[in-house]
Design an enzyme around this catalytic site. Sequence first.
Site, PDB file in Angstrom:
ATOM      1  N   SER A 153      38.366  39.453  52.110  1.00  0.00           N
ATOM      2  CA  SER A 153      37.457  39.756  50.999  1.00  0.00           C
ATOM      3  C   SER A 153      36.054  39.922  51.562  1.00  0.00           C
ATOM      4  O   SER A 153      35.650  39.191  52.464  1.00  0.00           O
ATOM      5  CB  SER A 153      37.466  38.598  50.002  1.00  0.00           C
ATOM      6  OG  SER A 153      36.376  38.729  49.110  1.00  0.00           O
TER       7      SER A 153
ATOM      8  N   HIS B 236      39.864  43.483  50.570  1.00  0.00           N
ATOM      9  CA  HIS B 236      39.979  42.922  49.220  1.00  0.00           C
ATOM     10  C   HIS B 236      38.605  42.941  48.554  1.00  0.00           C
ATOM     11  O   HIS B 236      37.645  42.388  49.097  1.00  0.00           O
ATOM     12  CB  HIS B 236      40.510  41.494  49.361  1.00  0.00           C
ATOM     13  CG  HIS B 236      40.749  40.745  48.104  1.00  0.00           C
ATOM     14  ND1 HIS B 236      41.978  40.692  47.487  1.00  0.00           N
ATOM     15  CD2 HIS B 236      39.927  39.977  47.356  1.00  0.00           C
ATOM     16  CE1 HIS B 236      41.901  39.924  46.415  1.00  0.00           C
ATOM     17  NE2 HIS B 236      40.663  39.469  46.304  1.00  0.00           N
TER      18      HIS B 236
ATOM     19  N   ASP C  98      36.433  41.834  45.382  1.00  0.00           N
ATOM     20  CA  ASP C  98      36.387  40.893  44.264  1.00  0.00           C
ATOM     21  C   ASP C  98      35.402  41.375  43.215  1.00  0.00           C
ATOM     22  O   ASP C  98      34.184  41.270  43.386  1.00  0.00           O
ATOM     23  CB  ASP C  98      35.988  39.502  44.773  1.00  0.00           C
ATOM     24  CG  ASP C  98      37.132  38.820  45.492  1.00  0.00           C
ATOM     25  OD1 ASP C  98      38.224  38.733  44.892  1.00  0.00           O
ATOM     26  OD2 ASP C  98      36.952  38.386  46.644  1.00  0.00           O
TER      27      ASP C  98
ATOM     28  N   MET D  84      33.787  40.989  39.677  1.00  0.00           N
ATOM     29  CA  MET D  84      33.542  39.946  38.665  1.00  0.00           C
ATOM     30  C   MET D  84      32.563  40.486  37.628  1.00  0.00           C
ATOM     31  O   MET D  84      31.561  41.122  37.983  1.00  0.00           O
ATOM     32  CB  MET D  84      32.950  38.696  39.330  1.00  0.00           C
ATOM     33  CG  MET D  84      33.789  38.163  40.483  1.00  0.00           C
ATOM     34  SD  MET D  84      33.134  36.612  41.111  1.00  0.00           S
ATOM     35  CE  MET D  84      34.141  36.405  42.596  1.00  0.00           C
TER      36      MET D  84
ATOM     37  N   HIS E 199      40.544  43.397  43.102  1.00  0.00           N
ATOM     38  CA  HIS E 199      40.893  42.206  42.320  1.00  0.00           C
ATOM     39  C   HIS E 199      39.925  42.135  41.150  1.00  0.00           C
ATOM     40  O   HIS E 199      38.762  41.776  41.318  1.00  0.00           O
ATOM     41  CB  HIS E 199      40.776  40.966  43.231  1.00  0.00           C
ATOM     42  CG  HIS E 199      41.001  39.667  42.530  1.00  0.00           C
ATOM     43  ND1 HIS E 199      40.657  38.454  43.092  1.00  0.00           N
ATOM     44  CD2 HIS E 199      41.545  39.379  41.316  1.00  0.00           C
ATOM     45  CE1 HIS E 199      40.963  37.486  42.257  1.00  0.00           C
ATOM     46  NE2 HIS E 199      41.496  38.002  41.171  1.00  0.00           N
TER      47      HIS E 199
ATOM     48  N   MET F  53      38.418  40.518  38.245  1.00  0.00           N
ATOM     49  CA  MET F  53      38.189  39.273  37.491  1.00  0.00           C
ATOM     50  C   MET F  53      37.304  39.656  36.306  1.00  0.00           C
ATOM     51  O   MET F  53      36.103  39.373  36.271  1.00  0.00           O
ATOM     52  CB  MET F  53      37.533  38.230  38.398  1.00  0.00           C
ATOM     53  CG  MET F  53      38.528  37.600  39.370  1.00  0.00           C
ATOM     54  SD  MET F  53      37.742  36.744  40.736  1.00  0.00           S
ATOM     55  CE  MET F  53      37.477  38.118  41.845  1.00  0.00           C
TER      56      MET F  53
ATOM     57  N   MET G  77      46.013  32.855  42.619  1.00  0.00           N
ATOM     58  CA  MET G  77      44.717  32.242  42.915  1.00  0.00           C
ATOM     59  C   MET G  77      44.957  30.806  43.363  1.00  0.00           C
ATOM     60  O   MET G  77      45.529  30.000  42.625  1.00  0.00           O
ATOM     61  CB  MET G  77      43.817  32.256  41.669  1.00  0.00           C
ATOM     62  CG  MET G  77      43.272  33.614  41.285  1.00  0.00           C
ATOM     63  SD  MET G  77      42.418  34.504  42.608  1.00  0.00           S
ATOM     64  CE  MET G  77      41.159  33.322  43.083  1.00  0.00           C
TER      65      MET G  77
ATOM     66  N   GLY H 129      35.917  33.016  41.108  1.00  0.00           N
ATOM     67  CA  GLY H 129      34.479  33.137  40.839  1.00  0.00           C
ATOM     68  C   GLY H 129      33.622  32.935  42.076  1.00  0.00           C
ATOM     69  O   GLY H 129      32.537  33.507  42.163  1.00  0.00           O
TER      70      GLY H 129
ATOM     71  N   GLY I 293      33.538  32.084  46.521  1.00  0.00           N
ATOM     72  CA  GLY I 293      34.142  31.835  47.820  1.00  0.00           C
ATOM     73  C   GLY I 293      33.806  30.424  48.292  1.00  0.00           C
ATOM     74  O   GLY I 293      32.991  29.726  47.677  1.00  0.00           O
ATOM     75  N   GLY I 294      34.461  30.022  49.359  1.00  0.00           N
ATOM     76  CA  GLY I 294      34.099  28.769  50.010  1.00  0.00           C
ATOM     77  C   GLY I 294      34.654  27.511  49.381  1.00  0.00           C
ATOM     78  O   GLY I 294      34.230  26.404  49.730  1.00  0.00           O
TER      79      GLY I 294
ATOM     80  N   ASP J  44      44.851  33.740  47.401  1.00  0.00           N
ATOM     81  CA  ASP J  44      43.421  34.056  47.379  1.00  0.00           C
ATOM     82  C   ASP J  44      42.618  32.785  47.132  1.00  0.00           C
ATOM     83  O   ASP J  44      42.606  32.252  46.027  1.00  0.00           O
ATOM     84  CB  ASP J  44      43.175  35.085  46.270  1.00  0.00           C
ATOM     85  CG  ASP J  44      41.770  35.654  46.295  1.00  0.00           C
ATOM     86  OD1 ASP J  44      40.961  35.231  47.125  1.00  0.00           O
ATOM     87  OD2 ASP J  44      41.497  36.539  45.450  1.00  0.00           O
ATOM     88  N   GLY J  45      41.960  32.328  48.201  1.00  0.00           N
ATOM     89  CA  GLY J  45      41.066  31.181  48.070  1.00  0.00           C
ATOM     90  C   GLY J  45      41.465  30.020  48.956  1.00  0.00           C
ATOM     91  O   GLY J  45      42.611  29.581  48.952  1.00  0.00           O
ATOM     92  N   GLY J  46      40.518  29.579  49.764  1.00  0.00           N
ATOM     93  CA  GLY J  46      40.752  28.395  50.594  1.00  0.00           C
ATOM     94  C   GLY J  46      41.674  28.635  51.772  1.00  0.00           C
ATOM     95  O   GLY J  46      42.234  27.679  52.331  1.00  0.00           O
TER      96      GLY J  46
ATOM     97  N   GLY K  17      37.836  34.952  52.862  1.00  0.00           N
ATOM     98  CA  GLY K  17      36.437  35.329  52.788  1.00  0.00           C
ATOM     99  C   GLY K  17      35.573  34.483  53.695  1.00  0.00           C
ATOM    100  O   GLY K  17      35.202  34.888  54.803  1.00  0.00           O
ATOM    101  N   SER K  18      35.278  33.263  53.246  1.00  0.00           N
ATOM    102  CA  SER K  18      34.310  32.436  53.970  1.00  0.00           C
ATOM    103  C   SER K  18      34.805  32.025  55.362  1.00  0.00           C
ATOM    104  O   SER K  18      33.995  31.828  56.269  1.00  0.00           O
ATOM    105  CB  SER K  18      33.969  31.190  53.146  1.00  0.00           C
ATOM    106  OG  SER K  18      35.128  30.464  52.843  1.00  0.00           O
TER     107      SER K  18
HETATM  108  C1  DX5 Z   1      37.378  34.064  44.518  1.00  0.00           C
HETATM  109  C2  DX5 Z   1      37.804  35.337  45.175  1.00  0.00           C
HETATM  110  C3  DX5 Z   1      38.265  35.216  46.573  1.00  0.00           C
HETATM  111  C4  DX5 Z   1      37.268  34.628  47.514  1.00  0.00           C
HETATM  112  C5  DX5 Z   1      37.992  33.855  48.572  1.00  0.00           C
HETATM  113  O1  DX5 Z   1      37.168  34.290  43.171  1.00  0.00           O
HETATM  114  O2  DX5 Z   1      38.859  35.939  44.445  1.00  0.00           O
HETATM  115  O3  DX5 Z   1      38.733  36.465  47.064  1.00  0.00           O
HETATM  116  O4  DX5 Z   1      36.466  35.576  48.136  1.00  0.00           O
HETATM  117  O5  DX5 Z   1      37.052  33.203  49.304  1.00  0.00           O
HETATM  118  P1  DX5 Z   1      37.383  32.050  50.328  1.00  0.00           P
HETATM  119  O6  DX5 Z   1      38.282  32.642  51.380  1.00  0.00           O
HETATM  120  O7  DX5 Z   1      36.045  31.667  50.844  1.00  0.00           O
HETATM  121  O8  DX5 Z   1      38.055  30.954  49.563  1.00  0.00           O
HETATM  122 ZN    ZN Z   2      39.953  37.831  45.183  1.00  0.00          ZN
END
Ligand code: DX5
Ligand code: ZN
Length: 216
Positions: free
Chosen positions: A6, A31, A33, A35, A64, A66, A135, A140, A142-143, A169-171, A191-192
């Site tokens: 992402s 990816h 994101d 929002m 994606h 959101m 998810m 909403g 990252g990180g 997606d996430g963590g 992402g992060s």
């Molecule tokens: C959160 C996003 C993710 C996010 C993941 O709403 O959908 O794609 O960027 O970020 P990390 O990898 O930092 O959890």
């Molecule tokens: Zn995402």
Amino acid sequence: MRITPSILSCDPAEFRPAVRAMVAAGVDGIHFDVMDGQFVPPITFGADLVRSLRPEGTLPFDVHLMTHTPELHFDAFHKAGCERIAFHVEATVHSHRLMQELKSRGLEASIALNPGTPAEAIYPVLDLADAVLVMTVNPGWGGQSLIHSTLEKIAQIRAWRPDVEIHVDGGVDHDTIVDLADAGATAFVTGSYLMRAPSIAEGVERLRYACGSKSS
Ligand code: DX5
Ligand code: ZN
């Protein structure tokens, strides 16, 4: 296993060089994101960004959404050149029709679900899905840290559809990716972690190594 970074955690002024670095690192997709400030509090970007970055590679672009009323955005992102759109089952009462619409456009259709949503919510559209976006954090930001209760949900979806692509997606990091893969995930949004790595290329390599898909 597919690594699909992402761009959410990148400095927005650096989106283009970041995507170039991801492409050079051999990732399997990008990816995006999206929002809307309603479905989730932040606002990110729209289809113009996807269009602008499209020439940077031929790899799949995953959007994606959101957003509420996700169907209002299908056309713009389709025309911008993405290959796959994920929308949230929580964002519409017409998930089946919207999956049909994505497929009739020739796009890959992906259904996303939040950590607080049971797998049963997507069961009726699973036969239409090219992918499921689970998810593994609340959407909403990252990180965040992986919510471990989502592992069971991944396994449940994998048991229902052994062939479906399951994106998580996430963590995602070099530890959690192992548990996520064991549960049945096949594509990993990150992402992060890549922003914290010494370089995007090294971060991608560490993730692949952790999953055993690279020997060195
Ligand atoms: C959160 C996003 C993710 C996010 C993941 O709403 O959908 O794609 O960027 O970020 P990390 O990898 O930092 O959890
Ligand atoms: Zn995402």
